[in-house]
Design an enzyme around this catalytic site. Structure first.
Site, PDB file in Angstrom:
ATOM      1  CG  ASP A  43       1.971   1.190   7.092  1.00  0.00           C
ATOM      2  OD1 ASP A  43       1.729   0.043   6.656  1.00  0.00           O
ATOM      3  OD2 ASP A  43       1.133   2.115   7.078  1.00  0.00           O
ATOM      4  CG  HIS A  92       9.880   2.329   7.638  1.00  0.00           C
ATOM      5  ND1 HIS A  92       8.514   2.417   7.734  1.00  0.00           N
ATOM      6  CD2 HIS A  92      10.261   1.530   8.668  1.00  0.00           C
ATOM      7  CE1 HIS A  92       8.091   1.735   8.772  1.00  0.00           C
ATOM      8  NE2 HIS A  92       9.141   1.166   9.358  1.00  0.00           N
TER       9      HIS A  92
END
Length: 454
Positions: free
Chosen positions: A430, A426
């Site tokens: 995304d 992350h």
């Protein structure tokens, strides 16, 4: 008349003065002119079953000073499983309430204090009158239960005896729950069927203890064994330690493999001619991933923390988890972007064979850029795979199974569904990017004719 009155008063004064000085054997001859002493006893919360040790008091139906009879409702308590209404064991007056609303009450601890007359109480009465009365009484409950002139006297209060007489009951036939075998009012009501069986909880002194049997000797326990990590397990230790430093996020979807199953069947003969005995779904999944990586190259990158930069990899070296006698290993199929499904199948077959023989080389593990794992082989459906650093994403496919589905015409059909779970770093990827990547991968598996374009 006056003389007789004076004589009676004189006799009374003599008795009051000299009774205490008489021997114990003569005490029964003394007259008791004082009122019968009432005693206070605690009403404890009985075990309400299912291993419950504490409850919350939700409502009181009585207050201090109220007079109650046996089986009158006292309060309602709430456990983590059910609400229970607590009823009285005694006839008497309430002198103290130990808990307020919403307060915890413990099993075996007092709920209320009663002032009772001629009734047996709990072991832990709130005053010493219980034990002192037993010491001063001319006949204890045990003594009363002993044969007298050939007749067995059952311990019971006058009120209980009167109730038994009204119903022509023999007290010796009534099961008792009071202390030391004393028959209570509730015992008679239960015997007559006026209250449910088991309503009266036996006093601890009235429970016959079963003889304990010696426990069987415990089986000998094997000694602990220490094994130094090496080989695959040592590599896994290092890899997963690095992996769990990565902030993972997950994305899952379902793939309809029905069309791919038909497509694979058509290619099976051609695959055998080119040296692939069995064409599995994995080469299709690898090729579909390579196509999706071309559209979303960030998923095929590595993160350089030292320079805080991304390195976009030109080759699609897709790592595949393989179960071997040495453990789970993850070699990679090189340059999938320039190979077709049959070529990928042959390379994958070679890696599996070398893994089973234990002949994989460091080159087989080097330079992986993206990973896939097939947990469906062992029957799994969903998982949350761990990223192999320095890669930034990994996928895991579950077992393909037939399920009912509706087609475009709202007709119920049989579909073969496979689940997929993606994990991504992350810090650089995304959710929208990972979902878009997954959609391209899914599209090629559900419409396998698209492979012909690559």
């Amino acid at each position: 008349m006056a003389t007789a009155h004076l004589l009676r008063n004189a006799n009374t004064l003599w008795l009051l003065k000299n009774c205490r000085q008489l021997p114990a054997s003569s005490l029964t001859r003394c007259l008791h002119w004082t009122p019968t002493l009432e005693k206070k006893v605690n009403f404890n919360l009985s075990d309400i079953g299912e291993g419950i040790r504490e409850v919350t008091v939700k409502e009181w139906f009585v207050k201090v000073g109220d007079k109650v009879e046996q089986f009158d409702n006292l309060c309602e308590v709430q456990s983590d499983k059910a609400s229970v209404t607590i009823t009285s064991r005694y006839d008497g007056k309430i002198t103290k309430i130990f808990h307020t609303i919403d307060e915890l009450a413990l099993v075996g601890k007092p709920l209320l204090e009663f002032e009772v007359e001629d009734e047996e109480g709990d072991e832990d009465s709130s005053s010493s009158s219980d034990s002192s009365d037993d010491e001063k009484s001319p006949a204890s409950s045990q003594a009363a239960a002993a044969p007298t002139n050939g007749r067995l006297i059952t311990p019971a209060t006058p009120a209980v005896r009167r109730l038994a007489k009204e119903h022509n009951l023999d007290l010796t036939q009534v099961p008792s729950t009071g202390r030391n075998g004393r028959v209570l009012k509730g015992d008679i009501l239960e015997y007559l069927g006026q209250v449910p069986a088991g309503t009266n909880v036996p006093h601890p002194s009235n429970v016959v203890k079963q003889p304990t049997t010696a426990a069987a000797p415990a089986a000998p326990t094997a000694a602990d064994r220490v094994e130094v990590l090496k080989g695959v397990r040592k590599s896994m230790l290092k890899a997963m330690t690095e992996s769990l430093k990565i902030p993972h996020f997950a994305y899952s979807d379902e793939i309809d493999m029905s069309e791919l199953m038909k497509f694979r069947t058509k290619l099976q003969a051609a695959a055998q001619e080119q040296g692939v005995p069995k064409l599995t779904f994995m080469p299709f999944c690898i090729k579909a991933a390579s196509i999706a990586l071309s559209k979303f190259p960030i998923v095929n990158s590595t993160l350089d923390l030292a320079s805080e930069s991304l390195i976009y990899k030109g080759a699609h070296n897709i790592s595949v988890a393989i179960d071997t006698p040495q453990g789970l290993v993850v070699p990679n199929v090189k340059n999938c972007q320039s190979k077709n499904i049959i070529q990928i199948a042959k390379d994958l077959q070679a890696l599996v064979e070398r893994g089973r023989k234990g002949t994989l080389t460091p080159a087989d593990f080097a330079d992986g850029t993206f990973s896939l794992s097939n947990i469906g082989i062992v029957g799994g459906t969903y998982t949350h795979p761990c990223i192999m650093a320095p890669q930034v994403a990994i996928g895991a496919m579950g077992r393909t199974k037939p399920v009912p589905r509706f087609n475009d015409k709202d007709e119920l059909i049989k579909a073969h569904i496979m689940s997929v779970s993606w994990s991504a770093d992350h810090r650089v990827i995304d959710g929208v990017t990972m979902a878009s990547f997954s959609n391209v991968w899914k599209q090629h598996l559900e419409q396998p004719a698209l492979f012909l374009l690559h």
